[in-house]
Design an enzyme around this catalytic site. Structure first.
Site, PDB file in Angstrom:
ATOM      1  N   HIS A 189     -13.253 -13.991   3.681  1.00 14.85           N
ATOM      2  CA  HIS A 189     -12.232 -12.936   3.824  1.00 14.85           C
ATOM      3  C   HIS A 189     -11.231 -13.231   4.952  1.00 14.85           C
ATOM      4  O   HIS A 189     -11.211 -12.550   5.973  1.00 14.85           O
ATOM      5  CB  HIS A 189     -12.890 -11.566   4.049  1.00 14.85           C
ATOM      6  CG  HIS A 189     -11.956 -10.426   3.784  1.00 14.85           C
ATOM      7  ND1 HIS A 189     -12.356  -9.218   3.271  1.00 14.85           N
ATOM      8  CD2 HIS A 189     -10.608 -10.314   3.937  1.00 14.85           C
ATOM      9  CE1 HIS A 189     -11.317  -8.418   3.144  1.00 14.85           C
ATOM     10  NE2 HIS A 189     -10.230  -9.071   3.549  1.00 14.85           N
ATOM     11  N   ARG A 240      -9.847  -7.626  -3.203  1.00 18.76           N
ATOM     12  CA  ARG A 240     -11.085  -6.922  -2.892  1.00 18.76           C
ATOM     13  C   ARG A 240     -12.141  -7.283  -3.936  1.00 18.76           C
ATOM     14  O   ARG A 240     -11.870  -7.288  -5.137  1.00 18.76           O
ATOM     15  CB  ARG A 240     -10.871  -5.403  -2.902  1.00 18.76           C
ATOM     16  CG  ARG A 240     -10.090  -4.867  -1.710  1.00 18.76           C
ATOM     17  CD  ARG A 240     -10.853  -5.012  -0.392  1.00 18.76           C
ATOM     18  NE  ARG A 240     -10.102  -4.485   0.747  1.00 18.76           N
ATOM     19  CZ  ARG A 240      -9.304  -5.196   1.535  1.00 18.76           C
ATOM     20  NH1 ARG A 240      -9.118  -6.484   1.324  1.00 18.76           N
ATOM     21  NH2 ARG A 240      -8.670  -4.617   2.555  1.00 18.76           N
TER      22      ARG A 240
HETATM   23  P1  NDP Z   1       0.277  -3.372  -2.313  1.00 18.29           P
HETATM   24  O1  NDP Z   1      -0.388  -2.087  -2.042  1.00 18.29           O
HETATM   25  O2  NDP Z   1       1.632  -3.630  -1.738  1.00 18.29           O
HETATM   26  O3  NDP Z   1       0.400  -3.599  -3.905  1.00 18.29           O
HETATM   27  C1  NDP Z   1      -0.626  -3.354  -4.795  1.00 18.29           C
HETATM   28  C2  NDP Z   1      -0.208  -3.853  -6.179  1.00 18.29           C
HETATM   29  O4  NDP Z   1      -1.256  -3.571  -7.114  1.00 18.29           O
HETATM   30  C3  NDP Z   1       1.045  -3.153  -6.698  1.00 18.29           C
HETATM   31  O5  NDP Z   1       1.820  -4.031  -7.450  1.00 18.29           O
HETATM   32  C4  NDP Z   1       0.457  -2.059  -7.594  1.00 18.29           C
HETATM   33  O6  NDP Z   1       1.319  -1.659  -8.634  1.00 18.29           O
HETATM   34  C5  NDP Z   1      -0.726  -2.794  -8.174  1.00 18.29           C
HETATM   35  N1  NDP Z   1      -1.744  -1.835  -8.644  1.00 18.29           N
HETATM   36  C6  NDP Z   1      -2.419  -0.915  -7.918  1.00 18.29           C
HETATM   37  N2  NDP Z   1      -3.237  -0.200  -8.711  1.00 18.29           N
HETATM   38  C7  NDP Z   1      -3.066  -0.672  -9.971  1.00 18.29           C
HETATM   39  C8  NDP Z   1      -3.610  -0.345 -11.233  1.00 18.29           C
HETATM   40  N3  NDP Z   1      -4.510   0.639 -11.361  1.00 18.29           N
HETATM   41  N4  NDP Z   1      -3.191  -1.026 -12.304  1.00 18.29           N
HETATM   42  C9  NDP Z   1      -2.260  -2.007 -12.184  1.00 18.29           C
HETATM   43  N5  NDP Z   1      -1.705  -2.382 -11.021  1.00 18.29           N
HETATM   44  C10 NDP Z   1      -2.100  -1.715  -9.929  1.00 18.29           C
HETATM   45  O7  NDP Z   1      -0.735  -4.505  -1.875  1.00 18.29           O
HETATM   46  P2  NDP Z   1      -0.438  -5.976  -1.267  1.00 18.29           P
HETATM   47  O8  NDP Z   1       0.218  -6.813  -2.297  1.00 18.29           O
HETATM   48  O9  NDP Z   1       0.219  -5.865   0.042  1.00 18.29           O
HETATM   49  O10 NDP Z   1      -1.924  -6.466  -1.014  1.00 18.29           O
HETATM   50  C11 NDP Z   1      -2.847  -6.569  -2.092  1.00 18.29           C
HETATM   51  C12 NDP Z   1      -4.259  -6.497  -1.569  1.00 18.29           C
HETATM   52  O11 NDP Z   1      -4.590  -7.684  -0.871  1.00 18.29           O
HETATM   53  C13 NDP Z   1      -4.536  -5.410  -0.535  1.00 18.29           C
HETATM   54  O12 NDP Z   1      -4.757  -4.162  -1.157  1.00 18.29           O
HETATM   55  C14 NDP Z   1      -5.782  -5.918   0.139  1.00 18.29           C
HETATM   56  O13 NDP Z   1      -6.913  -5.392  -0.534  1.00 18.29           O
HETATM   57  C15 NDP Z   1      -5.727  -7.408  -0.083  1.00 18.29           C
HETATM   58  N6  NDP Z   1      -5.636  -8.173   1.163  1.00 18.29           N
HETATM   59  C16 NDP Z   1      -6.540  -9.196   1.352  1.00 18.29           C
HETATM   60  C17 NDP Z   1      -6.484  -9.980   2.467  1.00 18.29           C
HETATM   61  C18 NDP Z   1      -7.406 -11.140   2.631  1.00 18.29           C
HETATM   62  O14 NDP Z   1      -7.419 -11.745   3.686  1.00 18.29           O
HETATM   63  N7  NDP Z   1      -8.181 -11.490   1.628  1.00 18.29           N
HETATM   64  C19 NDP Z   1      -5.471  -9.740   3.516  1.00 18.29           C
HETATM   65  C20 NDP Z   1      -4.559  -8.678   3.213  1.00 18.29           C
HETATM   66  C21 NDP Z   1      -4.651  -7.931   2.077  1.00 18.29           C
HETATM   67  P3  NDP Z   1       2.743  -0.964  -8.313  1.00 18.29           P
HETATM   68  O15 NDP Z   1       3.605  -2.089  -7.782  1.00 18.29           O
HETATM   69  O16 NDP Z   1       3.194  -0.503  -9.622  1.00 18.29           O
HETATM   70  O17 NDP Z   1       2.479   0.099  -7.296  1.00 18.29           O
END
Ligand code: NDP
Length: 304
Positions: A267, A219
Site C-alpha cells: 500500500h 482498495r
Molecule cells: P476520486 O474520488 O477522485 O474518484 C473516484 C472515481 O471512481 C470517480 O471517477 C468515480 O466516478 C468512480 N466511482 C466511484 N464510485 C463508483 C461506482 N459505484 N461505479 C463506478 N464508478 C465509481 O478518487 P481518486 O482517483 O483520487 O483515487 C482513487 C482511489 O485510489 C482512492 O479512493 C483511494 O482508495 C485510492 N488510493 C490509493 C493509494 C495507494 O497508495 N494505493 C493512494 C491514494 C489513493 P465519478 O467520476 O463519476 O464520480
C-alpha cells in the site's frame, strides 16, 4: 491543527504547514483541546475526534477517505481529501510501471533469467494492448492519461460520463462488462464505498479475457479476494499486481504471498506529499476563515 497518522512524517508536515502559517501539533502536545480548530489525519482511532469540540475542518491525509466515512465521533464539519497533482503523478507512475511490466512481458523475463535462459518475446505495439481503468477520478484520470500517452488503447469506466481525449469512457453495468471483457490489463482505481464493496466478484472476474492481468491500487475490498486467488491459481487470469488488500497488512497465511504470478506491494502506490499538499490545506483553512466553501470536500453519503 491536530495531526494523526501512523505512516506519515509529522516533522515534514509540521515544516510544510509551518511555512503556510499553520501550527501543527501531535495529540500528546496539544495543550487545551478547545484550541484545536482543524485536523490532519490518516486512519485516526475511533473516538479520536470526541476530544476536539471546536473542529471546523477535517483533512484526510490522502485521497481515499473511506476510513472517515460513517464515524459517529466525527463532528458535522467539512471533510476534505488531499488533492495534489504530485500525488496523482506518483500514482500514475506506479500504474504505468505495473502496466508496462505486463505489456513488455517483464515477469516472463524475470523467470527466464532465474533459469539462465535467453527468452526472446517480440514486443507488441502498445496500440494493440487495451488497458481498462476502473475509476476516472483525480488519480484514475491521471493514470489513464499516462497510459494513453504511451500509446495504449485506453478504456475508462466511472459513475458519471467523462469526455477525455485518448480515453474511451463508459458508465453503468454495460460499460463495466465492456471494459472487463475487452481489456488485456485492468487497473482498479475505484474508491471503497458501499457501492463498490466486492464489486469485482467471481462473475465480474470471469468476464475478463483469459490470461488478462489485474492491477489494484485503490482498495482491496473492491475485489472478492478469494475469487481473485482462484482466478489466478487456475490460470484464467495471467497475473496481478496488488498494492492493496481486503485486510492490511496482508496476513502471513494468504495464498497470494506464494503465487509466482502475483506482485505484492504494501500500500504505497502513492503518498501525500507535504511540500505540495500544504498549500491546499492552507487555502481551505483560509476559506473556512472567510466562511467560503472548501475545495475537495467529500460527500459522506456518496462515500468519496
Ligand atoms: P476520486 O474520488 O477522485 O474518484 C473516484 C472515481 O471512481 C470517480 O471517477 C468515480 O466516478 C468512480 N466511482 C466511484 N464510485 C463508483 C461506482 N459505484 N461505479 C463506478 N464508478 C465509481 O478518487 P481518486 O482517483 O483520487 O483515487 C482513487 C482511489 O485510489 C482512492 O479512493 C483511494 O482508495 C485510492 N488510493 C490509493 C493509494 C495507494 O497508495 N494505493 C493512494 C491514494 C489513493 P465519478 O467520476 O463519476 O464520480
Amino acid at each position: 491543527m491536530i495531526f494523526y497518522s501512523e505512516f506519515d512524517d509529522f516533522d515534514a508536515w509540521k515544516t510544510a504547514l509551518g511555512s503556510q502559517g499553520i501550527e501543527l501539533r501531535r495529540s500528546e502536545d496539544i495543550g487545551n483541546p478547545a484550541d484545536v480548530r482543524s485536523a490532519l489525519v490518516w486512519k485516526p482511532p475511533h473516538g479520536f475526534f470526541q476530544t476536539f469540540q471546536n473542529l471546523e475542518l477535517v483533512v484526510n491525509l490522502g485521497a481515499g477517505v473511506d476510513a472517515l466515512v460513517d464515524r459517529p465521533d466525527l463532528p458535522n464539519v467539512p471533510i476534505t481529501r488531499l488533492s495534489d497533482p504530485r500525488m496523482a503523478r506518483m500514482m500514475a507512475g506506479f500504474v504505468l510501471f505495473a502496466v508496462t511490466r505486463y505489456a513488455r512481458n517483464i515477469p516472463e523475463f524475470e523467470k527466464a533469467q532465474r533459469d539462465r535462459r535467453w527468452h526472446y518475446i517480440h514486443p507488441k505495439d502498445p496500440a494493440d494492448i487495451t488497458v481498462g481503468v476502473l475509476g476516472l477520478g483525480e488519480l484514475g484520470l491521471e493514470a489513464a492519461g499516462e497510459c494513453s500517452r504511451q500509446g495504449y488503447r485506453v478504456l475508462g469506466w466511472s459513475r458519471t460520463p467523462k469526455d477525455v481525449e485518448g480515453i474511451a469512457s463508459s458508465t453503468g453495468e454495460e460499460g463495466l462488462t465492456a471494459v472487463l471483457s475487452q481489456s488485456d490489463i485492468v487497473v482498479c482505481m475505484l474508491p471503497k464505498t458501499p457501492d463498490t464493496d466486492n464489486m469485482l466478484d467471481a462473475d465480474k472476474l470471469r468476464l475478463m479475457k483469459r490470461g488478462a492481468f489485474f492491477i489494484n491500487v485503490s482498495r482491496g475490498s473492491v475485489v472478492d479476494e478469494p475469487a481473485l486467488i482462484e482466478a489466478l491459481q487456475s490460470g484464467r487470469l495471467g497475473g496481478a499486481t496488488l498494492d492493496v488488500f481486503a485486510k492490511e497488512p496482508l496476513s502471513k497465511d494468504s495464498a497470494l504471498w506464494g503465487m509466482e504470478n502475483v506482485l505484492i506491494t504494501p500500500h504505497l502506490a502513492s503518498i501525500a506529499l507535504p511540500s505540495s499538499a500544504a498549500k491546499q490545506i492552507a487555502e481551505n483553512l483560509r476559506r473556512i476563515g472567510r466562511n467560503e466553501a472548501v475545495l475537495s470536500r467529500i460527500d459522506p453519503r456518496r462515500g468519496y
